[in-house]
Design a protein around this motif. Structure first.
Motif, PDB file in Angstrom:
ATOM      1  N   ASP A 152      40.551  47.332  30.002  1.00  0.00           N
ATOM      2  CA  ASP A 152      39.816  47.553  31.250  1.00  0.00           C
ATOM      3  C   ASP A 152      38.613  46.613  31.285  1.00  0.00           C
ATOM      4  O   ASP A 152      37.717  46.689  30.451  1.00  0.00           O
ATOM      5  CB  ASP A 152      39.347  49.005  31.338  1.00  0.00           C
ATOM      6  CG  ASP A 152      38.885  49.372  32.750  1.00  0.00           C
ATOM      7  OD1 ASP A 152      38.494  48.461  33.503  1.00  0.00           O
ATOM      8  OD2 ASP A 152      38.902  50.564  33.093  1.00  0.00           O
ATOM      9  N   LEU A 153      38.597  45.711  32.264  1.00  0.00           N
ATOM     10  CA  LEU A 153      37.544  44.696  32.362  1.00  0.00           C
ATOM     11  C   LEU A 153      36.433  45.081  33.338  1.00  0.00           C
ATOM     12  O   LEU A 153      35.562  44.255  33.614  1.00  0.00           O
ATOM     13  CB  LEU A 153      38.159  43.356  32.783  1.00  0.00           C
ATOM     14  CG  LEU A 153      39.135  42.733  31.778  1.00  0.00           C
ATOM     15  CD1 LEU A 153      39.792  41.498  32.380  1.00  0.00           C
ATOM     16  CD2 LEU A 153      38.430  42.383  30.481  1.00  0.00           C
ATOM     17  N   HIS A 154      36.448  46.274  33.873  1.00  0.00           N
ATOM     18  CA  HIS A 154      35.342  46.687  34.736  1.00  0.00           C
ATOM     19  C   HIS A 154      34.047  46.637  33.926  1.00  0.00           C
ATOM     20  O   HIS A 154      33.987  47.102  32.783  1.00  0.00           O
ATOM     21  CB  HIS A 154      35.574  48.094  35.278  1.00  0.00           C
ATOM     22  CG  HIS A 154      36.618  48.138  36.356  1.00  0.00           C
ATOM     23  ND1 HIS A 154      37.958  48.335  36.081  1.00  0.00           N
ATOM     24  CD2 HIS A 154      36.516  48.006  37.709  1.00  0.00           C
ATOM     25  CE1 HIS A 154      38.642  48.320  37.226  1.00  0.00           C
ATOM     26  NE2 HIS A 154      37.798  48.123  38.225  1.00  0.00           N
ATOM     27  N   ILE A 205      30.793  37.562  31.376  1.00  0.00           N
ATOM     28  CA  ILE A 205      31.006  38.579  30.339  1.00  0.00           C
ATOM     29  C   ILE A 205      32.449  39.086  30.396  1.00  0.00           C
ATOM     30  O   ILE A 205      33.129  39.237  29.370  1.00  0.00           O
ATOM     31  CB  ILE A 205      30.013  39.742  30.517  1.00  0.00           C
ATOM     32  CG1 ILE A 205      28.591  39.278  30.176  1.00  0.00           C
ATOM     33  CG2 ILE A 205      30.406  40.936  29.644  1.00  0.00           C
ATOM     34  CD1 ILE A 205      27.520  40.263  30.586  1.00  0.00           C
ATOM     35  N   GLN A 206      32.936  39.339  31.612  1.00  0.00           N
ATOM     36  CA  GLN A 206      34.309  39.831  31.768  1.00  0.00           C
ATOM     37  C   GLN A 206      35.329  38.790  31.289  1.00  0.00           C
ATOM     38  O   GLN A 206      36.304  39.124  30.616  1.00  0.00           O
ATOM     39  CB  GLN A 206      34.563  40.171  33.242  1.00  0.00           C
ATOM     40  CG  GLN A 206      33.795  41.397  33.720  1.00  0.00           C
ATOM     41  CD  GLN A 206      33.891  41.582  35.222  1.00  0.00           C
ATOM     42  OE1 GLN A 206      33.736  40.628  35.985  1.00  0.00           O
ATOM     43  NE2 GLN A 206      34.171  42.818  35.651  1.00  0.00           N
ATOM     44  N   LEU A 207      35.083  37.526  31.611  1.00  0.00           N
ATOM     45  CA  LEU A 207      36.003  36.466  31.193  1.00  0.00           C
ATOM     46  C   LEU A 207      35.980  36.284  29.684  1.00  0.00           C
ATOM     47  O   LEU A 207      37.036  36.042  29.065  1.00  0.00           O
ATOM     48  CB  LEU A 207      35.641  35.159  31.904  1.00  0.00           C
ATOM     49  CG  LEU A 207      35.936  35.107  33.406  1.00  0.00           C
ATOM     50  CD1 LEU A 207      35.417  33.813  34.010  1.00  0.00           C
ATOM     51  CD2 LEU A 207      37.430  35.251  33.674  1.00  0.00           C
ATOM     52  N   HIS A 252      41.579  44.462  36.099  1.00  0.00           N
ATOM     53  CA  HIS A 252      40.456  43.685  36.620  1.00  0.00           C
ATOM     54  C   HIS A 252      39.943  44.213  37.960  1.00  0.00           C
ATOM     55  O   HIS A 252      38.912  43.770  38.461  1.00  0.00           O
ATOM     56  CB  HIS A 252      40.854  42.215  36.776  1.00  0.00           C
ATOM     57  CG  HIS A 252      42.213  42.013  37.372  1.00  0.00           C
ATOM     58  ND1 HIS A 252      42.513  42.342  38.673  1.00  0.00           N
ATOM     59  CD2 HIS A 252      43.358  41.533  36.828  1.00  0.00           C
ATOM     60  CE1 HIS A 252      43.785  42.062  38.913  1.00  0.00           C
ATOM     61  NE2 HIS A 252      44.336  41.575  37.810  1.00  0.00           N
ATOM     62  N   GLY A 253      40.667  45.162  38.557  1.00  0.00           N
ATOM     63  CA  GLY A 253      40.271  45.668  39.862  1.00  0.00           C
ATOM     64  C   GLY A 253      40.641  44.707  40.981  1.00  0.00           C
ATOM     65  O   GLY A 253      41.022  43.554  40.735  1.00  0.00           O
ATOM     66  N   SER A 254      40.510  45.169  42.195  1.00  0.00           N
ATOM     67  CA  SER A 254      40.823  44.327  43.359  1.00  0.00           C
ATOM     68  C   SER A 254      39.582  43.552  43.785  1.00  0.00           C
ATOM     69  O   SER A 254      39.509  42.340  43.645  1.00  0.00           O
ATOM     70  CB  SER A 254      41.349  45.193  44.504  1.00  0.00           C
ATOM     71  OG  SER A 254      42.531  45.854  44.099  1.00  0.00           O
ATOM     72  N   LYS A 314      40.374  33.951  38.423  1.00  0.00           N
ATOM     73  CA  LYS A 314      39.942  33.250  37.210  1.00  0.00           C
ATOM     74  C   LYS A 314      40.879  33.556  36.046  1.00  0.00           C
ATOM     75  O   LYS A 314      41.265  32.668  35.280  1.00  0.00           O
ATOM     76  CB  LYS A 314      38.513  33.662  36.851  1.00  0.00           C
ATOM     77  CG  LYS A 314      37.437  33.124  37.779  1.00  0.00           C
ATOM     78  CD  LYS A 314      37.198  31.653  37.547  1.00  0.00           C
ATOM     79  CE  LYS A 314      36.000  31.153  38.350  1.00  0.00           C
ATOM     80  NZ  LYS A 314      35.763  29.704  38.166  1.00  0.00           N
ATOM     81  N   ILE A 315      41.235  34.839  35.898  1.00  0.00           N
ATOM     82  CA  ILE A 315      42.133  35.241  34.818  1.00  0.00           C
ATOM     83  C   ILE A 315      43.493  34.574  34.969  1.00  0.00           C
ATOM     84  O   ILE A 315      44.070  34.065  34.007  1.00  0.00           O
ATOM     85  CB  ILE A 315      42.269  36.783  34.806  1.00  0.00           C
ATOM     86  CG1 ILE A 315      40.993  37.415  34.256  1.00  0.00           C
ATOM     87  CG2 ILE A 315      43.478  37.217  33.977  1.00  0.00           C
ATOM     88  CD1 ILE A 315      40.976  38.924  34.332  1.00  0.00           C
TER      89      ILE A 315
END
Length: 316
Positions: free
Chosen positions: A229-231, A250-252, A274-276, A284-285
């Motif tokens: 979970d990348l939130h 940070i998420q990347l 990653h969510g909408s 990016k992902i």
């Protein structure tokens, strides 16, 4: 009197104005007028037009022209070159380094042609500002030098420093074949996302060393969960104090670390949530995934549960 590329000048002996788009020799410049013609002119026959350009004698080290860019929110966070057409001289284009981030950029632009180098700009570009760094005639595109963009990213918060960017770019006709976009300052032109031009480099020595490591040595990295979970609220407790581009970075970073760990542990597949949102993190992902040679394919994960908010990665 000395001039630099991009200066707006006036002819002394006739009623004509234009931009300096070529330095022919120590006594002669190429000036592109409003009709798009580049004319060889003796330096002694030129004078600077007040308010349009800065004479090189008056500034030894070029400084960026800072502008407010309220419409910039329409542009994804990152570092860009905005190539804007000129309203007076249609063939002239102006290169603006566009800093769409909360970081300060230390920037240097060098050109190279036939192994001859010239440092054409160096300076500081503040966050959410832009700087005029170069001008040229689009009609001479085939004669343009190769550009080297060197960027040091100075972060303002407690975030791990990133490596400096060194991007080499030879502009081609295809870079300007698309439709012109609306740019800051009500200009039109083309946006080139420098972040996306950073080449993927492979450390040959580290790659060689990895061949001689035992399986146990290779698996010193902890195995990640098969559903990540990348939130940002799952990753950082202080996310309320972070800027949007800091959150994205940070998420990347978390995504990349989990992906690398999965490859080390020979995962068959894994899911990244990653969510909408506005789609930036997802895009990016997907770009990173598409460039990874260890990934077989990827797809939206379990739409009945995540909708378009998760991506499943299948490894080779």
């Amino acid at each position: 009197m000395k001039f630099k590329l991009g200066d707006f000048v006036r002819f002394v002996d006739e009623k004509r104005e234009g931009y300096v788009t070529k330095i022919i020799d120590t006594q002669t410049l190429g000036v592109t007028d409003e009709d798009g013609f580049e004319i060889p002119v003796a330096i002694s026959n030129l004078t600077s037009v007040h308010g349009h350009g800065v004479v090189a004698e008056e500034q030894d080290a070029p400084k960026p022209v800072h502008v407010n860019v309220p419409s910039i929110n329409k542009i994804e966070n990152g570092i860009y070159v905005a190539v804007a057409t000129d309203n007076k001289a249609g063939n002239v284009v102006h290169f603006h380094l566009l800093n769409q981030s909360s970081n300060v950029l230390l920037f240097n632009l060098t050109t190279e042609k036939k192994e001859k180098y010239a440092s054409v700009f160096h300076g500081v570009i503040e966050s959410y500002q832009s700087g005029l760094v170069y001008s040229a005639s689009l009609a001479d595109l085939d004669l343009w030098p190769e550009f080297t963009f060197q960027i040091i990213i100075a972060g303002k918060t407690d975030v791990k420093p990133v490596d400096p960017l060194v991007i080499r770019k030879k502009f081609r006709a295809k870079d300007f074949s698309s439709e012109q976009k609306e740019l800051p300052q009500s200009k039109k032109g083309w946006l080139i996302h420098l972040d996306d031009l950073v080449p993927i480099t492979i450390d040959a020595q580290k790659l060689k060393e990895s061949f001689f490591k035992s399986p146990a040595e290779k698996k010193t990295v902890d195995a990640p969960a098969k559903e990540i979970d990348l939130h940002i609220e799952k990753l950082r407790d202080d996310h309320h104090f972070l800027e949007a581009d800091e959150i994205l970075q940070i998420q990347l970073n978390y995504f990349q670390n989990a992906l690398d760990a999965a490859i080390v542990h020979h995962f068959e597949k894994m899911i990244f949530i990653h969510g909408s949102g506005n789609g930036t993190l997802r895009d990016k992902i997907h770009k990173l995934i598409s460039k990874n040679p260890n990934i077989k394919t990827y797809m939206d994960a379990r739409k009945e549960k995540f909708g378009y908010g998760a991506t499943e990665v299948v490894f080779k």
